[in-house]
Write an enzyme that holds these catalytic residues in place. Structure first.
Site, PDB file in Angstrom:
ATOM      1  N   PRO A   2       9.700  -3.723   3.148  1.00 19.44           N
ATOM      2  CA  PRO A   2       8.686  -2.899   2.505  1.00 19.44           C
ATOM      3  C   PRO A   2       8.765  -2.964   0.982  1.00 19.44           C
ATOM      4  O   PRO A   2       9.831  -2.811   0.402  1.00 19.44           O
ATOM      5  CB  PRO A   2       9.024  -1.481   2.984  1.00 19.44           C
ATOM      6  CG  PRO A   2      10.140  -1.620   3.971  1.00 19.44           C
ATOM      7  CD  PRO A   2      10.769  -2.919   3.727  1.00 19.44           C
ATOM      8  N   GLU A   3       7.644  -3.196   0.370  1.00 19.66           N
ATOM      9  CA  GLU A   3       7.526  -3.066  -1.075  1.00 19.66           C
ATOM     10  C   GLU A   3       6.678  -1.827  -1.334  1.00 19.66           C
ATOM     11  O   GLU A   3       6.400  -1.066  -0.409  1.00 19.66           O
ATOM     12  CB  GLU A   3       6.910  -4.336  -1.684  1.00 19.66           C
ATOM     13  CG  GLU A   3       7.782  -5.576  -1.420  1.00 19.66           C
ATOM     14  CD  GLU A   3       7.250  -6.846  -2.062  1.00 19.66           C
ATOM     15  OE1 GLU A   3       6.539  -6.754  -3.073  1.00 19.66           O
ATOM     16  OE2 GLU A   3       7.537  -7.921  -1.531  1.00 19.66           O
TER      17      GLU A   3
END
Length: 268
Positions: A2-3
């Site tokens: 996840p960014e």
DNA sequence: AGATATTCCTGGAGGC
DNA sequence: TGCCTCCAGGAATATC
């Protein structure tokens, strides 16, 4: 993996289940993720009511009426599962609300983290104090000031959370592509005009990803809890050897031990 | 101080 | 088919 956009999407999904709800059960299912969990985590959260959810860089925040904020980082494999039919071995932290909803923080690789921080000390919390500006607040001038004199590759500097907070490998590759900047270019050598383009590219690629995440929120909230990356095709990321729209071929190099994808014709 | 390498962890992919 | 190696990712830590 996840960014920022994935964390933003996650927080929005959690908000629908948690905001205003009382936590009736809090169960840490192992003592540590990347680091040790606060030993009194369960005790301090059980019976508390959730007042607010938020995001700072790639961290999600869940604040309660007891003056504490639960700060979570999803690391690389973390995700929240909403109302899972049954728990699996990587559901490391589980909470249940007064409406009978159940949330499980699932993180196979355990690169994530959970911390409990007094809400009024959040900004001074060391992990937050070290962060640069949110990408959406970034200006070319400020980026120029931070890159001045730096000889390291622009790709690596954009991954440095103290320069700009929230970008990871995927969106850095995509933003550099959109801005036409070669990933190996020394940070301090990028002109202000090109930094202007870069800042616009960063904001656009993140906004599009959040938009795409928003449209898959339904999937996110499904029992399997899967949350995909911005699933629109990336222009360069993970596309080694495939054609760029310019007719060139996407290339992969390694910088700082991780893959960079770029188009040698479009990026200089 | 800046630059670079290493560490944590597991699952999935690819080679033989 | 199974076993092996390698790789992905974020951020703290160590070492030059």
């Amino acid at each position: 993996m996840p960014e920022l956009p994935e964390v933003e999407t996650t927080v929005r999904g959690l908000e629908r289940v948690l905001k205003g709800r009382k936590l009736v059960r809090v169960e840490p299912r192992r003592p540590d993720l990347r680091r040790a969990l606060p030993p009194d985590l369960g005790q301090r959260l059980t019976g508390a009511r959730v007042t607010d959810l938020g995001r700072r860089a790639k961290y999600g925040t869940i604040s309660t009426d007891r003056g504490d904020t639960l700060v979570f980082h999803l690391g690389m494999s973390g995700k929240w599962r909403i109302d899972p039919a049954e728990l699996d071995k990587h559901d490391h932290f589980v909470i249940e609300t007064d409406e009978g909803r159940r949330l499980a923080l699932n993180d196979a690789r355990r690169f994530g983290s959970l911390d409990l921080v007094p809400t009024d000390e959040l900004a001074a919390w060391p992990a937050f104090a070290a962060l640069g500006p949110e990408p959406m607040d970034l200006t070319a001038r400020e980026l120029q000031r931070k890159l001045a004199g730096r000889n390291a590759a622009i790709k690596l500097l954009l991954l440095d959370q103290s320069i700009v907070a929230g970008l990871g490998n995927i969106y850095v590759c995509e933003a550099l592509y959109r801005a036409g900047i070669h990933p190996r270019r020394p940070g301090g050598s990028v002109s202000l005009a090109r930094l202007e383009r870069l800042v616009v590219a960063i904001k656009e690629v993140l906004a599009e990803a959040i938009e795409a995440g928003g449209s898959t929120l339904r999937d996110y909230a499904a029992p399997n809890g899967e949350l995909g990356y911005f699933s629109k095709a990336f222009a360069v990321y993970d596309r080694e050897g495939k054609p760029c729209s310019c007719g060139g071929t996407v290339k992969r190099i390694v910088q700082g031990g991780r893959s960079t994808f770029y188009c040698p014709r479009c990026q200089r």
